[in-house]
Design a protein around this motif. Structure first.
Motif, PDB file in Angstrom:
ATOM      1  N   PRO A 158       7.412   5.744  -0.889  1.00 22.24           N
ATOM      2  CA  PRO A 158       7.107   5.056   0.370  1.00 22.24           C
ATOM      3  C   PRO A 158       6.014   3.985   0.233  1.00 22.24           C
ATOM      4  N   HIS A 159       6.255   2.847   0.883  1.00 18.97           N
ATOM      5  CA  HIS A 159       5.248   1.785   0.955  1.00 18.97           C
ATOM      6  C   HIS A 159       4.580   1.876   2.327  1.00 18.97           C
ATOM      7  N   LYS A 160       3.475   1.144   2.502  1.00 24.54           N
ATOM      8  CA  LYS A 160       2.792   1.115   3.811  1.00 24.54           C
ATOM      9  C   LYS A 160       2.340  -0.305   4.101  1.00 24.54           C
ATOM     10  N   LEU A 179      -5.095  -1.074 -14.050  1.00 18.58           N
ATOM     11  CA  LEU A 179      -4.192  -0.062 -14.616  1.00 18.58           C
ATOM     12  C   LEU A 179      -2.800  -0.649 -14.862  1.00 18.58           C
ATOM     13  N   ARG A 180      -2.326  -1.460 -13.919  1.00 20.32           N
ATOM     14  CA  ARG A 180      -0.997  -2.077 -14.080  1.00 20.32           C
ATOM     15  C   ARG A 180      -1.008  -3.023 -15.285  1.00 20.32           C
ATOM     16  N   LYS A 181      -2.115  -3.758 -15.446  1.00 21.44           N
ATOM     17  CA  LYS A 181      -2.196  -4.706 -16.565  1.00 21.44           C
ATOM     18  C   LYS A 181      -2.187  -3.947 -17.900  1.00 21.44           C
ATOM     19  N   GLN A 215      -8.985  -2.045  -9.262  1.00 23.39           N
ATOM     20  CA  GLN A 215      -8.739  -0.878 -10.134  1.00 23.39           C
ATOM     21  C   GLN A 215      -7.242  -0.712 -10.403  1.00 23.39           C
ATOM     22  N   TRP A 216      -6.430  -0.865  -9.348  1.00 25.81           N
ATOM     23  CA  TRP A 216      -4.964  -0.734  -9.498  1.00 25.81           C
ATOM     24  C   TRP A 216      -4.440  -1.836 -10.428  1.00 25.81           C
ATOM     25  N   SER A 217      -4.934  -3.080 -10.209  1.00 21.41           N
ATOM     26  CA  SER A 217      -4.445  -4.200 -11.034  1.00 21.41           C
ATOM     27  C   SER A 217      -4.778  -3.974 -12.508  1.00 21.41           C
ATOM     28  N   ILE A 239      18.088  -2.074  -7.014  1.00 20.70           N
ATOM     29  CA  ILE A 239      16.652  -1.964  -7.319  1.00 20.70           C
ATOM     30  C   ILE A 239      16.207  -0.494  -7.421  1.00 20.70           C
ATOM     31  N   PRO A 240      16.825   0.266  -8.343  1.00 22.20           N
ATOM     32  CA  PRO A 240      16.451   1.682  -8.470  1.00 22.20           C
ATOM     33  C   PRO A 240      15.019   1.880  -8.979  1.00 22.20           C
ATOM     34  N   PHE A 241      14.417   0.844  -9.577  1.00 28.75           N
ATOM     35  CA  PHE A 241      13.022   0.933 -10.027  1.00 28.75           C
ATOM     36  C   PHE A 241      12.099   0.185  -9.061  1.00 28.75           C
ATOM     37  N   ARG A 269       5.310  -6.076  -6.819  1.00 28.48           N
ATOM     38  CA  ARG A 269       4.105  -5.523  -7.462  1.00 28.48           C
ATOM     39  C   ARG A 269       4.160  -4.038  -7.760  1.00 28.48           C
ATOM     40  N   ARG A 270       4.790  -3.270  -6.866  1.00 24.57           N
ATOM     41  CA  ARG A 270       4.791  -1.817  -7.031  1.00 24.57           C
ATOM     42  C   ARG A 270       5.960  -1.314  -7.868  1.00 24.57           C
ATOM     43  N   MET A 271       6.724  -2.242  -8.408  1.00 25.69           N
ATOM     44  CA  MET A 271       7.884  -1.836  -9.201  1.00 25.69           C
ATOM     45  C   MET A 271       7.462  -0.885 -10.332  1.00 25.69           C
ATOM     46  N   CYS A 272       8.379  -0.025 -10.739  1.00 25.52           N
ATOM     47  CA  CYS A 272       8.062   0.972 -11.760  1.00 25.52           C
ATOM     48  C   CYS A 272       7.512   0.326 -13.038  1.00 25.52           C
ATOM     49  N   PRO A 273       6.283   0.667 -13.429  1.00 30.96           N
ATOM     50  CA  PRO A 273       5.729   0.088 -14.664  1.00 30.96           C
ATOM     51  C   PRO A 273       6.333   0.706 -15.922  1.00 30.96           C
ATOM     52  N   SER A 301       0.837  -1.215   0.000  1.00 26.33           N
ATOM     53  CA  SER A 301       0.000   0.000   0.000  1.00 26.33           C
ATOM     54  C   SER A 301       0.863   1.253   0.000  1.00 26.33           C
ATOM     55  N   ARG A 302       0.189   2.368  -0.150  1.00 28.73           N
ATOM     56  CA  ARG A 302       0.886   3.658  -0.145  1.00 28.73           C
ATOM     57  C   ARG A 302       0.361   4.541   0.973  1.00 28.73           C
ATOM     58  N   ILE A 303       1.221   5.448   1.447  1.00 30.58           N
ATOM     59  CA  ILE A 303       0.781   6.541   2.306  1.00 30.58           C
ATOM     60  C   ILE A 303       0.171   7.587   1.366  1.00 30.58           C
TER      61      ILE A 303
HETATM   62  C1  HEM Z   1      15.006   6.817 -14.612  1.00 28.91           C
HETATM   63  C2  HEM Z   1      13.726   6.600 -14.749  1.00 28.91           C
HETATM   64  C3  HEM Z   1      12.820   6.067 -13.669  1.00 28.91           C
HETATM   65  C4  HEM Z   1      13.113   5.622 -12.414  1.00 28.91           C
HETATM   66  C5  HEM Z   1      14.487   5.517 -11.737  1.00 28.91           C
HETATM   67  C6  HEM Z   1      11.860   5.213 -11.807  1.00 28.91           C
HETATM   68  C7  HEM Z   1      11.738   4.687 -10.532  1.00 28.91           C
HETATM   69  C8  HEM Z   1      10.545   4.359  -9.931  1.00 28.91           C
HETATM   70  C9  HEM Z   1      10.426   3.895  -8.570  1.00 28.91           C
HETATM   71  C10 HEM Z   1      11.584   3.707  -7.603  1.00 28.91           C
HETATM   72  C11 HEM Z   1       9.108   3.673  -8.327  1.00 28.91           C
HETATM   73  C12 HEM Z   1       8.485   3.191  -7.015  1.00 28.91           C
HETATM   74  C13 HEM Z   1       8.667   1.722  -6.810  1.00 28.91           C
HETATM   75  C14 HEM Z   1       8.143   1.276  -5.466  1.00 28.91           C
HETATM   76  O1  HEM Z   1       7.211   1.865  -4.934  1.00 28.91           O
HETATM   77  O2  HEM Z   1       8.671   0.321  -4.921  1.00 28.91           O
HETATM   78  C15 HEM Z   1       8.380   4.018  -9.526  1.00 28.91           C
HETATM   79  C16 HEM Z   1       7.012   3.948  -9.648  1.00 28.91           C
HETATM   80  C17 HEM Z   1       6.330   4.360 -10.755  1.00 28.91           C
HETATM   81  N1  HEM Z   1       6.878   4.763 -11.962  1.00 28.91           N
HETATM   82 FE1  HEM Z   1       8.861   4.975 -12.374  1.00 28.91          FE
HETATM   83  N2  HEM Z   1      10.832   5.420 -12.698  1.00 28.91           N
HETATM   84  C18 HEM Z   1      11.382   5.934 -13.849  1.00 28.91           C
HETATM   85  C19 HEM Z   1      10.691   6.247 -15.008  1.00 28.91           C
HETATM   86  C20 HEM Z   1       9.344   6.078 -15.189  1.00 28.91           C
HETATM   87  C21 HEM Z   1       8.643   6.282 -16.438  1.00 28.91           C
HETATM   88  C22 HEM Z   1       9.300   6.668 -17.754  1.00 28.91           C
HETATM   89  C23 HEM Z   1       7.311   6.073 -16.184  1.00 28.91           C
HETATM   90  C24 HEM Z   1       6.122   6.145 -17.098  1.00 28.91           C
HETATM   91  C25 HEM Z   1       6.145   6.351 -18.366  1.00 28.91           C
HETATM   92  C26 HEM Z   1       7.169   5.730 -14.773  1.00 28.91           C
HETATM   93  C27 HEM Z   1       5.975   5.465 -14.136  1.00 28.91           C
HETATM   94  C28 HEM Z   1       5.861   5.064 -12.814  1.00 28.91           C
HETATM   95  C29 HEM Z   1       4.578   4.870 -12.134  1.00 28.91           C
HETATM   96  C30 HEM Z   1       3.189   5.109 -12.722  1.00 28.91           C
HETATM   97  C31 HEM Z   1       4.883   4.409 -10.837  1.00 28.91           C
HETATM   98  C32 HEM Z   1       3.888   4.060  -9.723  1.00 28.91           C
HETATM   99  C33 HEM Z   1       3.549   2.575  -9.784  1.00 28.91           C
HETATM  100  C34 HEM Z   1       2.652   2.086  -8.663  1.00 28.91           C
HETATM  101  O3  HEM Z   1       2.619   2.684  -7.595  1.00 28.91           O
HETATM  102  O4  HEM Z   1       1.978   1.051  -8.862  1.00 28.91           O
HETATM  103  N3  HEM Z   1       8.423   5.732 -14.214  1.00 28.91           N
HETATM  104  N4  HEM Z   1       9.281   4.411 -10.505  1.00 28.91           N
END
Ligand code: HEM
Length: 482
Positions: free
Chosen positions: A356-358, A108-110, A104-106, A416-418, A422-426, A79-81
């Motif tokens: 941040p996660h919750k 959007l992620r899909k 709803q979240w799933s 793990i910069p992304f 599940r919450r990994m950057c989409p 979850s998120r704060i």
């Molecule tokens: C250098 C580029 C980027 C980095 C380092 C990055 C990194 C991250 C990180 C660390 C998170 C949070 C992961 C977590 O909560 O554990 C995140 C979430 C997210 N990122 Fe990225 N991101 C990048 C680029 C992008 C791009 C290009 C997009 C869209 C086109 C994007 C869309 C999102 C979205 C929508 C979330 C929220 C996902 C969720 O909460 O389910 N990011 N990103």
């Protein structure tokens, strides 16, 4: 603040520094919280308790502990704060970034995984991005001819905004040297600042309704500006879809808005125009500054380390050839460039504490209890600089990734910069393409000379917390053509 009875009921909390009444540990965060927290975790360990105002927080600083949170107990910590800014225009009720894991979240992620950022779709939209990269090269070339210094942060920002806006909806927001560029840049930066700015109302929820820093008010303004612009773009597209006769076949746009409107008109997913507007806002905010700042930070390190710059340029010369332009399909043939991007994401991750996660309920980890509703920060910066994990962690050495299979796709917890799980950057697949292509476009066929005032290493390699842009000293350099 967790009450005593809650703590007793919860069992043993992770250790942490003494926290002062009311403010807790806020003052210990300093200007660069990821660095202050990394230091504190050396004393208190990889699972550390803090009180940020009234928000009980656990900071995670080792790959093993991160794996427990993001893999083994992924669902419990997904979850998120909800921040005060995130509530502007009720964004948190629709937004992928804020919604809890649920249907709803799933959905959007899909849509992101299967439709927007699939390899097939990104290959289809790469021509749109190629055109924007050509504009970047043309601009640098003009600066070479006229002997003008380039503000690399600014051109990376403009190019990222353009890459994002053509990929999303085939619109050019900004251009090099145009009158509207500065206004757009300021609006986008203001929006990103608002979202990232530490807000006392988030640390002390009793302050929320007073909005002491005016952040919610500003978020309402800037979110509103963007949402109404996206609404116009959607309406124009709907209109042109309605008026284009089927047998006239006006060329189908290859952008993501096209895909989203097809989805909303089909029967597989329910997706309203309002959902699309808020999704575009999330993608734009999450993708722009992160990517632009990563490019600027990469260029900073390459300019400060000329022998690394030469290696990257030599590789491009050998693999792509002097007068040819790189295409996205070439990235896989450029191992040194890939190592450069991995290294910058280890060395200077633009989201040093992830988002941040919750916790959804109490969870036992390593003999400690992490209670329900704990805010969890994953300090990826600390892991990237851990001397137990990396040789010479404080120096920029892309070579470390040449004979090393470690990648940032979420499986190797030391990098793990992304995020991971599940919450990994989409947006990772798009970010991956944009980062490599922008850095390659800036260095292939150009030589760069740093401006004297930007040569101070400290000024150039620190990232301001909360927002990734606006480094202490902007990176400026003079390009010359080879
Ligand atoms: C250098 C580029 C980027 C980095 C380092 C990055 C990194 C991250 C990180 C660390 C998170 C949070 C992961 C977590 O909560 O554990 C995140 C979430 C997210 N990122 Fe990225 N991101 C990048 C680029 C992008 C791009 C290009 C997009 C869209 C086109 C994007 C869309 C999102 C979205 C929508 C979330 C929220 C996902 C969720 O909460 O389910 N990011 N990103």
């Amino acid at each position: 603040w967790l009450s005593n009875s809650r703590i007793r009921k919860s069992g043993k909390l992770p250790p942490g520094p003494y926290s002062f009444p009311i403010i807790g540990n806020i003052l210990q965060l300093g200007q660069y919280p990821h660095q202050s927290l990394a230091k504190l975790s050396k004393t208190y360990g990889p699972l550390m308790s803090l009180h940020l105002g009234s928000i009980y927080t656990v900071v995670v600083s080792s790959p093993e502990a991160a794996k427990e949170i993001l893999q083994k107990h992924d669902l419990a910590f997904s979850s998120r704060i909800i921040t005060a800014a995130g509530q502007a225009h009720d964004h948190h009720k629709i937004s992928m970034v804020f919604l809890p894991v649920g249907s709803q979240w799933s959905k959007l992620r899909k849509i992101c995984r299967e439709q927007l950022f699939s390899t097939h779709r990104l290959v289809a939209s790469q021509g749109l991005r190629q055109d924007k990269l050509r504009k970047l090269r043309d601009h640098v070339q003009e600066c070479c001819v006229s002997g003008r210094v380039v503000n690399i942060g600014e051109v990376s920002f403009i190019t990222t905004v353009n890459l994002m806006s053509v990929t999303l909806f085939s619109v050019d927001f900004t251009d090099f040297g145009s009158d509207t560029t500065q206004e757009w840049k300021e609006t986008i930066e203001a929006l990103i600042d608002i979202v990232g700015c530490p807000n006392s109302a988030d640390f002390f929820p009793v302050l929320k309704r007073f909005d002491p820093q005016g952040i919610k008010k500003e978020a309402d303004f800037y979110f509103g500006k963007f949402l109404s612009m996206f609404e116009d773009i959607i309406n124009q597209r709907l209109e042109s879809r309605r008026t284009s006769l089927p047998h006239h076949h006006s060329p189908k746009k290859n952008d993501l808005l096209q895909v989203l409107l097809d989805i909303s008109e089909g029967s597989d997913y329910e997706l309203s125009s309002n959902d699309i507007k808020h999704l575009l806002l999330d993608l734009f905010v999450a993708g722009t500054d992160t990517s632009a700042s990563t490019v600027e930070l990469t260029m900073t390190e390459l300019l400060l380390n000329p022998e690394k710059m030469s290696k990257a340029k030599d590789e491009l010369k050998n693999v792509i050839g002097d007068n040819n332009q790189i295409e996205e399909a070439d990235i896989s043939r450029l191992p040194y460039l890939q190592a450069v991007i991995k290294e910058i994401l280890r060395y200077q991750p633009v989201g040093p504490l992830l988002v941040p996660h919750k916790s959804e309920h109490d969870v036992e980890i390593n003999g400690y209890t992490i209670p329900k509703n704990t805010q969890v920060l994953i300090n990826v910066w600390a892991m990237g600089r851990d001397a137990n994990l990396w040789l010479n962690p404080n120096s920029f050495e892309p070579e470390r990734f040449l004979d090393n299979k470690v990648d940032f796709k979420g499986r190797d917890f030391e990098l793990i910069p992304f995020g991971s799980g599940r919450r990994m950057c989409p947006g990772l697949p798009l970010a991956n393409r944009m980062l490599h292509m922008m850095v390659a476009s800036l260095i292939h066929n150009f030589d760069w000379k740093l401006e004297p005032e930007t040569k101070t290493k400290d000024g150039n390699t620190t990232v301001k917390f909360g927002t990734a842009h606006n480094k202490a000293v902007p990176l400026k350099a003079l390009p010359t053509m080879l």
